[in-house]
Write a protein that holds these residues in place. Structure first.
Motif, mmCIF file in Angstrom:
data_model
loop_
_atom_site.group_PDB
_atom_site.id
_atom_site.type_symbol
_atom_site.label_atom_id
_atom_site.label_comp_id
_atom_site.label_asym_id
_atom_site.label_seq_id
_atom_site.Cartn_x
_atom_site.Cartn_y
_atom_site.Cartn_z
ATOM 1 N N HIS A 1 74.271 21.275 -66.906
ATOM 2 C CA HIS A 1 74.997 21.614 -65.681
ATOM 3 C C HIS A 1 74.346 20.908 -64.504
ATOM 4 C CE1 HIS A 1 76.135 24.596 -62.329
ATOM 5 N NE2 HIS A 1 77.174 23.820 -62.590
ATOM 6 N N ARG A 2 75.146 20.163 -63.764
ATOM 7 C CA ARG A 2 74.648 19.479 -62.574
ATOM 8 C C ARG A 2 75.701 19.507 -61.462
ATOM 9 N NH1 ARG A 2 71.089 19.548 -65.683
ATOM 10 N NH2 ARG A 2 69.509 17.939 -66.221
ATOM 11 N N TYR A 3 75.241 19.768 -60.247
ATOM 12 C CA TYR A 3 76.038 19.500 -59.053
ATOM 13 C C TYR A 3 75.702 18.088 -58.596
ATOM 14 C CZ TYR A 3 76.961 24.517 -58.775
ATOM 15 O OH TYR A 3 77.350 25.805 -59.053
ATOM 16 N N ILE A 4 76.684 17.399 -57.998
ATOM 17 C CA ILE A 4 76.515 15.990 -57.657
ATOM 18 C C ILE A 4 76.967 15.758 -56.215
ATOM 19 C CG2 ILE A 4 77.232 13.626 -58.223
ATOM 20 C CD1 ILE A 4 77.853 14.731 -61.078
ATOM 21 N N ASN A 5 76.158 15.035 -55.484
ATOM 22 C CA ASN A 5 76.518 14.631 -54.128
ATOM 23 C C ASN A 5 77.539 13.500 -54.206
ATOM 24 O OD1 ASN A 5 76.684 13.620 -51.529
ATOM 25 N ND2 ASN A 5 74.481 13.518 -51.186
ATOM 26 N N PRO A 6 78.757 13.720 -53.691
ATOM 27 C CA PRO A 6 79.794 12.684 -53.822
ATOM 28 C C PRO A 6 79.706 11.580 -52.779
ATOM 29 C CG PRO A 6 80.710 14.577 -52.700
ATOM 30 C CD PRO A 6 79.284 14.942 -53.045
ATOM 31 N N GLU A 7 78.797 11.724 -51.841
ATOM 32 C CA GLU A 7 78.642 10.739 -50.758
ATOM 33 C C GLU A 7 79.927 10.568 -49.960
ATOM 34 O OE1 GLU A 7 75.540 7.454 -51.876
ATOM 35 O OE2 GLU A 7 76.900 7.658 -53.591
ATOM 36 N N ARG A 8 80.654 11.649 -49.805
ATOM 37 C CA ARG A 8 81.868 11.672 -49.002
ATOM 38 C C ARG A 8 82.195 13.117 -48.684
ATOM 39 N NH1 ARG A 8 87.561 10.982 -51.112
ATOM 40 N NH2 ARG A 8 87.685 12.786 -49.716
ATOM 41 N N ASP B 1 72.535 17.984 -50.416
ATOM 42 C CA ASP B 1 71.174 17.766 -50.920
ATOM 43 C C ASP B 1 71.110 17.657 -52.447
ATOM 44 O OD1 ASP B 1 71.784 20.375 -51.521
ATOM 45 O OD2 ASP B 1 69.862 21.216 -50.856
ATOM 46 N N LYS B 2 72.275 17.551 -53.077
ATOM 47 C CA LYS B 2 72.303 17.454 -54.537
ATOM 48 C C LYS B 2 72.109 15.987 -54.965
ATOM 49 C CE LYS B 2 73.083 21.835 -54.909
ATOM 50 N NZ LYS B 2 72.918 22.184 -53.490
ATOM 51 N N PRO B 3 71.699 15.751 -56.217
ATOM 52 C CA PRO B 3 71.468 14.372 -56.671
ATOM 53 C C PRO B 3 72.763 13.572 -56.752
ATOM 54 C CG PRO B 3 71.316 15.917 -58.509
ATOM 55 C CD PRO B 3 71.399 16.751 -57.260
ATOM 56 N N LEU B 4 72.632 12.269 -56.698
ATOM 57 C CA LEU B 4 73.771 11.380 -56.893
ATOM 58 C C LEU B 4 74.077 11.275 -58.392
ATOM 59 C CD1 LEU B 4 72.774 8.458 -54.485
ATOM 60 C CD2 LEU B 4 74.079 10.543 -53.962
ATOM 61 N N LEU C 1 83.258 12.735 -58.652
ATOM 62 C CA LEU C 1 82.781 13.919 -59.356
ATOM 63 C C LEU C 1 81.800 14.690 -58.474
ATOM 64 C CD1 LEU C 1 81.883 12.736 -62.991
ATOM 65 C CD2 LEU C 1 83.723 14.279 -62.331
ATOM 66 N N ILE C 2 81.868 16.021 -58.543
ATOM 67 C CA ILE C 2 80.890 16.819 -57.809
ATOM 68 C C ILE C 2 80.208 17.874 -58.692
ATOM 69 C CG2 ILE C 2 81.929 16.504 -55.535
ATOM 70 C CD1 ILE C 2 83.334 19.168 -55.858
ATOM 71 N N GLU C 3 80.704 18.059 -59.918
ATOM 72 C CA GLU C 3 80.067 19.015 -60.821
ATOM 73 C C GLU C 3 80.436 18.669 -62.263
ATOM 74 O OE1 GLU C 3 79.607 23.879 -61.486
ATOM 75 O OE2 GLU C 3 81.285 23.090 -60.317
ATOM 76 N N ILE C 4 79.437 18.782 -63.136
ATOM 77 C CA ILE C 4 79.651 18.614 -64.574
ATOM 78 C C ILE C 4 79.042 19.814 -65.288
ATOM 79 C CG2 ILE C 4 79.253 17.188 -66.626
ATOM 80 C CD1 ILE C 4 78.787 14.813 -64.795
ATOM 81 N N GLY C 5 79.808 20.407 -66.213
ATOM 82 C CA GLY C 5 79.300 21.501 -67.031
ATOM 83 C C GLY C 5 79.606 21.246 -68.493
ATOM 84 N N CYS C 6 78.608 21.394 -69.347
ATOM 85 C CA CYS C 6 78.774 21.142 -70.783
ATOM 86 C C CYS C 6 78.171 22.283 -71.586
ATOM 87 C CB CYS C 6 78.082 19.843 -71.195
ATOM 88 S SG CYS C 6 78.629 18.364 -70.333
ATOM 89 N N VAL C 7 78.837 22.612 -72.688
ATOM 90 C CA VAL C 7 78.361 23.624 -73.630
ATOM 91 C C VAL C 7 78.297 22.996 -75.015
ATOM 92 C CG1 VAL C 7 78.894 25.828 -74.745
ATOM 93 C CG2 VAL C 7 79.293 25.547 -72.288
ATOM 94 N N GLU C 8 77.168 23.124 -75.688
ATOM 95 C CA GLU C 8 77.004 22.544 -77.013
ATOM 96 C C GLU C 8 77.485 23.508 -78.094
ATOM 97 O OE1 GLU C 8 73.377 20.200 -79.042
ATOM 98 O OE2 GLU C 8 73.063 22.383 -78.964
ATOM 99 N N LEU C 9 78.307 22.984 -79.014
ATOM 100 C CA LEU C 9 78.717 23.718 -80.209
ATOM 101 C C LEU C 9 78.198 22.976 -81.437
ATOM 102 C CD1 LEU C 9 82.528 24.448 -79.517
ATOM 103 C CD2 LEU C 9 80.569 25.878 -78.918
#
Length: 225
Positions: free
Chosen positions: A40-47, A66-69, A21-29
């Protein structure tokens, strides 16, 4: 009723082959209305990120370096989604990646039936028609002109609108026009020919017939006293 509309971006198609995974986006209903709360988060995939994946979402290894794991964001992610149903387009893909990452991070995996798959909804509602997110935005008149690349949060926001349409949300033709009060609507005038009122008083013959009927009633209520 709380639901989370969710989308992800990844380095490839299968986590079993080392993709992440490298990005997660969620919208609350809540009750099918967007609350404005997003995750919303960007993720360092370590690859590395393959070029064909970058062509889809535009997220390069350099950008993600430089994004979080995932381990750094998983607690916030799990807290945000809570136990709400997850609304996902092509849910099997995203759920596979999410559960893979959750398992690595030591978190419980999510049951597949937790996901509401809008791809399946669209295929059932419009058999044989294109069911991509872009195609559904076009069908429902949803502006996706800013979608030059796939992006998890933007796609989740668009999917939230598509989901409401699939549920029968903004159905055209249900707004009632009230002349000048309607938005550009026009009132309808129906002309009916005049008809004189018909006489309703009983005739002498009808009165006699009614009186005779009353004499044949046994124990009428009005004679109870």
């Amino acid at each position: 009723m709380r639901e989370i509309v969710l989308d992800t971006e990844t380095t490839g198609f299968k986590p079993e082959e080392g993709h992440r995974l490298i990005e997660i986006g969620c919208v609350e209903l809540v009750n099918h209305v967007a609350t404005g709360r997003n995750f919303h988060r960007y993720i360092n995939p370590e690859r590395d990120v393959p070029a064909d994946a970058v062509a889809v979402h535009g997220l390069t290894g350099e950008f993600l370096a430089d994004k979080p794991l995932f381990n750094d964001v998983v607690a916030d992610f799990v807290e945000f989604i809570g136990d709400a149903p997850l609304v996902i387009h092509n849910a099997a893909f995203d759920m596979n990646f999410l559960n893979w990452e959750l398992k690595i991070a030591g978190y419980p995996v999510m049951p597949k039936d937790r996901a509401v798959d809008t791809l399946m909804m669209a295929r059932q509602k419009f058999p044989g028609a294109p069911a991509t997110l872009d195609a559904l935005c076009k069908r429902f008149g949803i502006d996706n002109s800013s979608r030059t690349y796939h992006g998890a949060l933007l796609d989740a926001q668009l999917l939230a609108e598509v989901y409401l349409e699939l549920l029968g949300g903004r159905q055209a033709g249900l707004a009632l026009s009230a002349g000048p009060l309607g938005n550009g609507g026009t009132s309808i005038r129906i002309d009916r020919p005049y008809r004189a009122p018909r006489p309703h008083a009983p005739s002498e013959e009808e009165l006699l017939a009614h009186a005779e009927l009353l004499t044949k009633l046994k124990n009428p209520l009005w004679a109870a006293e």
